[in-house]
Scaffold this active site. Structure first.
Site, mmCIF file in Angstrom:
data_model
loop_
_atom_site.group_PDB
_atom_site.id
_atom_site.type_symbol
_atom_site.label_atom_id
_atom_site.label_comp_id
_atom_site.label_asym_id
_atom_site.label_seq_id
_atom_site.Cartn_x
_atom_site.Cartn_y
_atom_site.Cartn_z
ATOM 1 N N GLN A 9 -0.418 6.477 -6.276
ATOM 2 C CA GLN A 9 -1.459 7.484 -6.086
ATOM 3 C C GLN A 9 -1.349 8.507 -7.213
ATOM 4 O O GLN A 9 -0.370 9.253 -7.298
ATOM 5 C CB GLN A 9 -1.280 8.161 -4.722
ATOM 6 C CG GLN A 9 -1.395 7.193 -3.557
ATOM 7 C CD GLN A 9 -0.792 7.757 -2.282
ATOM 8 O OE1 GLN A 9 0.177 8.501 -2.325
ATOM 9 N NE2 GLN A 9 -1.368 7.398 -1.148
ATOM 10 N N ASP A 11 0.848 -1.182 0.000
ATOM 11 C CA ASP A 11 0.000 0.000 0.000
ATOM 12 C C ASP A 11 0.890 1.241 0.000
ATOM 13 O O ASP A 11 2.008 1.217 0.514
ATOM 14 C CB ASP A 11 -0.891 0.033 1.242
ATOM 15 C CG ASP A 11 -1.909 -1.087 1.254
ATOM 16 O OD1 ASP A 11 -2.176 -1.661 0.183
ATOM 17 O OD2 ASP A 11 -2.434 -1.395 2.341
ATOM 18 N N THR A 48 -10.594 2.142 -7.557
ATOM 19 C CA THR A 48 -11.515 3.273 -7.500
ATOM 20 C C THR A 48 -12.956 2.794 -7.433
ATOM 21 O O THR A 48 -13.269 1.686 -7.870
ATOM 22 C CB THR A 48 -11.335 4.190 -8.733
ATOM 23 O OG1 THR A 48 -12.217 5.317 -8.621
ATOM 24 C CG2 THR A 48 -11.650 3.452 -10.027
ATOM 25 N N HIS A 49 -13.820 3.645 -6.867
ATOM 26 C CA HIS A 49 -15.264 3.392 -6.895
ATOM 27 C C HIS A 49 -15.959 4.342 -7.854
ATOM 28 O O HIS A 49 -17.192 4.332 -7.965
ATOM 29 C CB HIS A 49 -15.857 3.573 -5.492
ATOM 30 C CG HIS A 49 -15.231 2.696 -4.465
ATOM 31 N ND1 HIS A 49 -14.224 3.134 -3.637
ATOM 32 C CD2 HIS A 49 -15.445 1.403 -4.148
ATOM 33 C CE1 HIS A 49 -13.854 2.140 -2.844
ATOM 34 N NE2 HIS A 49 -14.570 1.084 -3.130
ATOM 35 N N ARG A 95 -1.412 -1.282 -8.558
ATOM 36 C CA ARG A 95 -2.739 -0.821 -8.161
ATOM 37 C C ARG A 95 -2.742 0.710 -8.249
ATOM 38 O O ARG A 95 -1.933 1.373 -7.594
ATOM 39 C CB ARG A 95 -3.054 -1.255 -6.735
ATOM 40 C CG ARG A 95 -4.406 -0.730 -6.219
ATOM 41 C CD ARG A 95 -4.415 -0.659 -4.704
ATOM 42 N NE ARG A 95 -4.613 -1.952 -4.070
ATOM 43 C CZ ARG A 95 -4.086 -2.284 -2.899
ATOM 44 N NH1 ARG A 95 -3.284 -1.459 -2.273
ATOM 45 N NH2 ARG A 95 -4.321 -3.468 -2.361
#
Length: 320
Positions: A169, A140, A237-238, A190
């Site tokens: 990010q 992460d 992502t949403h 990711r």
């Protein structure tokens, strides 16, 4: 929005508030919204339920910004138990870890030692049988202060042929260069927008600029060159607009739907997650487990004020 994020991050890092919330009966329904179980066994059971719906999981043990060796050992041991449990259940071997939960607050050498232990455990269990998808220890990405060291850790793991993946990010100004480096070596990446309240000097802070930076990152990650190099993108992502955009870029550049995935958070837009599965997309959920649920859950509220409504409904339901 940055003020809202900072406020939620302060709440997440307050030991007094964390202890109060963990002891509160009113907040128990809230804890189960975003958390898949109190221990590895419960998390694996939740992951099995998701697998029955065609959804994969990445297990994450709750506990971040840890400043004691005892808690670091607890975090690492919890994941070392979860990895073989996932394999025994026939689940994809995918676990996520924050560098600050495995020692980076104390020293990066300790963090590297523990990251190697976890990545080797994934590799060894994966060699012991046939497991779907790509086994990975997903690093992460936390606040910008640990960005460079986290990337260095990823490249060190890969240089030792260990199954590592890394989060980028898109809102950071440096991220396009980082993505190009990762794409050149065929990384498992990711991609997320970024949820920390960073300075405008290092990150895009206006919503329109953050969306534009995410699309620019998608263009790099889903390019024909990235596909040819063997990149495996996970779109974290949403935002359905970003997912639609990525699908369009992927299709234009020859990507098949099985060559990438969409990763969402457990408990966030579950109906949409299942619709994506029905449409033939690969979907994975970030599935936290453990007892320290408050810091993680309140940061989810920090990502969008809409999640506050669920907190209030949970408290009202428990009080009734």
């Amino acid at each position: 929005m940055r003020l809202w994020q900072r406020t939620m991050i302060r709440l997440a890092r307050s030991r007094t508030i964390t202890d109060f919330m963990h002891a509160s009966r009113l907040m128990r329904p809230f804890s189960s919204r975003f958390v898949g179980g109190g221990d590895a066994g419960q998390a694996v059971a939740t992951a099995q339920e998701l697998a029955g719906e065609g959804i994969a999981a990445s297990l994450f043990y709750l506990g971040e910004y840890v400043d004691s060796e005892k808690l670091v050992r607890e975090n690492v041991d919890a994941l070392l138990k979860a990895i073989p449990a996932m394999a025994a259940a026939g689940l994809p071997l995918h676990v996520s870890v924050d560098p600050t939960q495995i020692g980076s607050v104390l020293s990066w050498s300790l963090c590297r030692e523990n990251a190697f232990r976890l990545a080797r455990a994934v590799a060894e269990v994966a060699r012991g049988g046939s497991h779907p998808a790509r086994p990975a220890l997903m690093l992460d990405m936390e606040d910008a202060g640990v960005n460079r060291e986290t990337l260095q850790l990823y490249f060190t793991l890969r240089e030792n042929d260990l199954p590592a993946a890394v989060t980028i990010q898109s809102y950071l100004h440096r991220s396009l260069d980082d993505l190009r480096d990762l794409a050149a070596e065929g990384a498992f990446v990711r991609l997320v927008k970024g949820a920390f309240a960073e300075s405008p000097a290092i990150a895009h802070t206006v919503r329109s600029a953050r969306n534009a930076s995410f699309k620019a990152a998608v263009d790099v990650l889903f390019s024909q060159r990235a596909r040819e190099r063997g990149v495996y993108p996970a779109l974290g992502t949403h935002d359905h607009r970003m997912i639609d955009y990525a699908g369009m870029v992927a299709q234009a550049n020859g990507w098949r739907r099985q060559d990438w995935e969409i990763e969402m958070l457990y408990g966030v837009r579950p109906g949409y997650q299942r619709r994506l599965v029905q449409q033939g997309f690969r979907v994975r959920l970030y599935l936290p487990f453990g007892r320290s649920w408050w810091p993680y859950s309140i940061r989810r509220v920090g990502e969008t004020p809409r999640n506050l409504a669920f907190v209030l409904r949970s408290m009202a339901g428990a009080a009734g």
